[in-house]
Design a protein around this motif. Sequence first.
Motif, mmCIF file in Angstrom:
data_model
loop_
_atom_site.group_PDB
_atom_site.id
_atom_site.type_symbol
_atom_site.label_atom_id
_atom_site.label_comp_id
_atom_site.label_asym_id
_atom_site.label_seq_id
_atom_site.Cartn_x
_atom_site.Cartn_y
_atom_site.Cartn_z
ATOM 1 N N MET A 221 3.054 -7.980 -2.571
ATOM 2 C CA MET A 221 3.660 -6.933 -3.396
ATOM 3 C C MET A 221 3.522 -5.564 -2.722
ATOM 4 N N ALA A 222 4.276 -4.585 -3.274
ATOM 5 C CA ALA A 222 4.265 -3.245 -2.709
ATOM 6 C C ALA A 222 4.074 -2.223 -3.829
ATOM 7 N N ILE A 223 3.726 -0.994 -3.419
ATOM 8 C CA ILE A 223 3.455 0.076 -4.379
ATOM 9 C C ILE A 223 4.420 1.231 -4.150
ATOM 10 N N PHE A 224 5.035 1.700 -5.280
ATOM 11 C CA PHE A 224 5.821 2.914 -5.216
ATOM 12 C C PHE A 224 5.066 4.001 -5.993
ATOM 13 N N ARG A 225 4.810 5.112 -5.291
ATOM 14 C CA ARG A 225 4.152 6.240 -5.972
ATOM 15 C C ARG A 225 4.914 7.509 -5.639
ATOM 16 N N CYS A 226 5.317 8.227 -6.662
ATOM 17 C CA CYS A 226 6.083 9.460 -6.466
ATOM 18 C C CYS A 226 5.131 10.615 -6.159
ATOM 19 N N LYS B 8 5.864 13.665 -6.328
ATOM 20 C CA LYS B 8 6.210 14.828 -7.147
ATOM 21 C C LYS B 8 5.710 14.681 -8.583
ATOM 22 N N CYS B 9 6.052 13.585 -9.240
ATOM 23 C CA CYS B 9 5.669 13.413 -10.646
ATOM 24 C C CYS B 9 4.553 12.402 -10.850
ATOM 25 N N ALA B 10 4.083 11.764 -9.743
ATOM 26 C CA ALA B 10 2.975 10.792 -9.772
ATOM 27 C C ALA B 10 3.341 9.485 -10.474
ATOM 28 N N HIS B 11 4.646 9.210 -10.661
ATOM 29 C CA HIS B 11 5.060 7.930 -11.250
ATOM 30 C C HIS B 11 4.621 6.785 -10.331
ATOM 31 N N LEU B 12 4.049 5.757 -10.912
ATOM 32 C CA LEU B 12 3.491 4.640 -10.145
ATOM 33 C C LEU B 12 4.015 3.328 -10.713
ATOM 34 N N ARG B 13 4.499 2.443 -9.807
ATOM 35 C CA ARG B 13 4.933 1.120 -10.249
ATOM 36 C C ARG B 13 4.845 0.139 -9.098
ATOM 37 N N GLU B 14 4.740 -1.122 -9.435
ATOM 38 C CA GLU B 14 4.672 -2.187 -8.432
ATOM 39 C C GLU B 14 6.074 -2.740 -8.220
ATOM 40 N N VAL B 15 6.437 -2.951 -6.932
ATOM 41 C CA VAL B 15 7.771 -3.472 -6.590
ATOM 42 C C VAL B 15 7.610 -4.627 -5.623
ATOM 43 N N GLY B 16 8.711 -5.252 -5.310
ATOM 44 C CA GLY B 16 8.673 -6.404 -4.425
ATOM 45 C C GLY B 16 8.363 -6.026 -2.984
ATOM 46 N N SER B 17 7.818 -6.986 -2.230
ATOM 47 C CA SER B 17 7.406 -6.734 -0.845
ATOM 48 C C SER B 17 8.584 -6.385 0.055
ATOM 49 N N ASP B 18 9.790 -6.802 -0.319
ATOM 50 C CA ASP B 18 10.956 -6.523 0.540
ATOM 51 C C ASP B 18 11.334 -5.041 0.533
ATOM 52 N N TYR B 19 10.694 -4.233 -0.346
ATOM 53 C CA TYR B 19 10.951 -2.784 -0.367
ATOM 54 C C TYR B 19 9.994 -1.994 0.533
ATOM 55 N N ILE B 20 9.003 -2.682 1.159
ATOM 56 C CA ILE B 20 8.000 -1.984 1.975
ATOM 57 C C ILE B 20 8.679 -1.193 3.083
ATOM 58 N N GLY B 21 8.347 0.084 3.170
ATOM 59 C CA GLY B 21 8.866 0.950 4.211
ATOM 60 C C GLY B 21 10.170 1.618 3.877
ATOM 61 N N PRO C 291 12.601 6.730 -10.248
ATOM 62 C CA PRO C 291 13.435 6.537 -11.450
ATOM 63 C C PRO C 291 13.234 7.629 -12.503
ATOM 64 N N LYS C 292 12.192 8.443 -12.361
ATOM 65 C CA LYS C 292 11.935 9.482 -13.359
ATOM 66 C C LYS C 292 12.441 10.857 -12.922
ATOM 67 N N CYS C 293 12.133 11.242 -11.648
ATOM 68 C CA CYS C 293 12.494 12.599 -11.206
ATOM 69 C C CYS C 293 13.447 12.605 -10.027
ATOM 70 N N GLU C 294 13.753 11.427 -9.512
ATOM 71 C CA GLU C 294 14.701 11.261 -8.403
ATOM 72 C C GLU C 294 14.179 11.808 -7.066
ATOM 73 N N GLN C 295 12.892 12.085 -6.985
ATOM 74 C CA GLN C 295 12.291 12.482 -5.709
ATOM 75 C C GLN C 295 12.255 11.255 -4.789
ATOM 76 N N VAL C 296 12.697 11.396 -3.536
ATOM 77 C CA VAL C 296 12.721 10.278 -2.598
ATOM 78 C C VAL C 296 11.324 10.057 -2.017
#
Length: 324
Positions: free
Chosen positions: A1-6, A8-21, A27-32
């Motif tokens: 699994m992989a981790i997405f952490r923003c 800017k707004c500190a939004h945190l969620r777990e995503v699939g491993s194919d998103y690594i890198g 999804p909350k503030c649109e910060q890349v």
Amino acid sequence: MAIFRCSKCAHLREVGSDYIGKAVKCPKCEQVNRVHDTLIFIKSLIHKHIELSRELKGIREVASDETYENKLFSDIDIHNTNALSEARNLEPILQWFEGRNIQAHINPGAADTTGFFDEISLLMGNQFSVLNVVSNQIKYVQNKGYDNVKIDLSKKTRQEIQQITSFCKALYDYSFVAKYFYDKKGGLVRLTLQKAAKVRDFFNGIWMEWFALIKLLELFSEHKIAPCCTRSLNISFSDGRSNELDLFVLTEKNIPICIECKTGEFRQDIDKYLSLRKQLKLDKSQFVLCVFGLSDEQALGMTSMYDLTFVSETSLASHIQTLL
């Protein structure tokens, strides 16, 4: 699994491993932000935690040192301590000289007050106008290679006689002289000198350094401040020249103060001290020539004439207080 952490707004969620890198929008503030491998992300967090813990430990140690220093001059007996000989007092002084490409050689025992040098020096300095006849006679006799001193009291006042005999008795009690006898009828004090090198050096002028040191320690203790200070400091410049500094102080604001102690004929050394002040790059107020027996008028006049500060044994502490 992989981790997405923003970031800017500190939004945190777990995503699939194919998103690594990959760079994706929050999804909350649109910060890349980029998606991280979970294991690598956790290791990074652990590393940051360790670094933060080290920083906090360093802050605690500094706070502990500050507590120690504040305690140093408030809770100890300044007349019976070797605290000034400890590394935490001497290291800042060594670093100050090292930063100016000056080699400093410190004798830690030079500021050890567990002996009686400080007590006798205070007596000599605080009553200098009366007791200098004793110290001068001792210095003269021992430099001639003799052991026996006679001090004529026939022309002294009753109060002066009391001060001199009391002082000579203290010299005997503290073993600075081997014998003491007061011939009251003949108006003479007789002393037999000690031959120990430290005692000889003391009467040859080291006592003034001790007096200045203790006066400063009394000042520091009164105001609960803890500068670094030491006595009889030998320094060597990069050009090969060397000097001995009678007393050197670093204030809590890292302001350096050099104090040279003199009595008798000092005028021939003024040029030497002017040159030394320039080499050390000290302000006029920071290079102090403490001349025992100097009047306030003389001190003020010579301070205005030269790029040095002249004080007497009675005005030394008040000048140092203006620099703290």
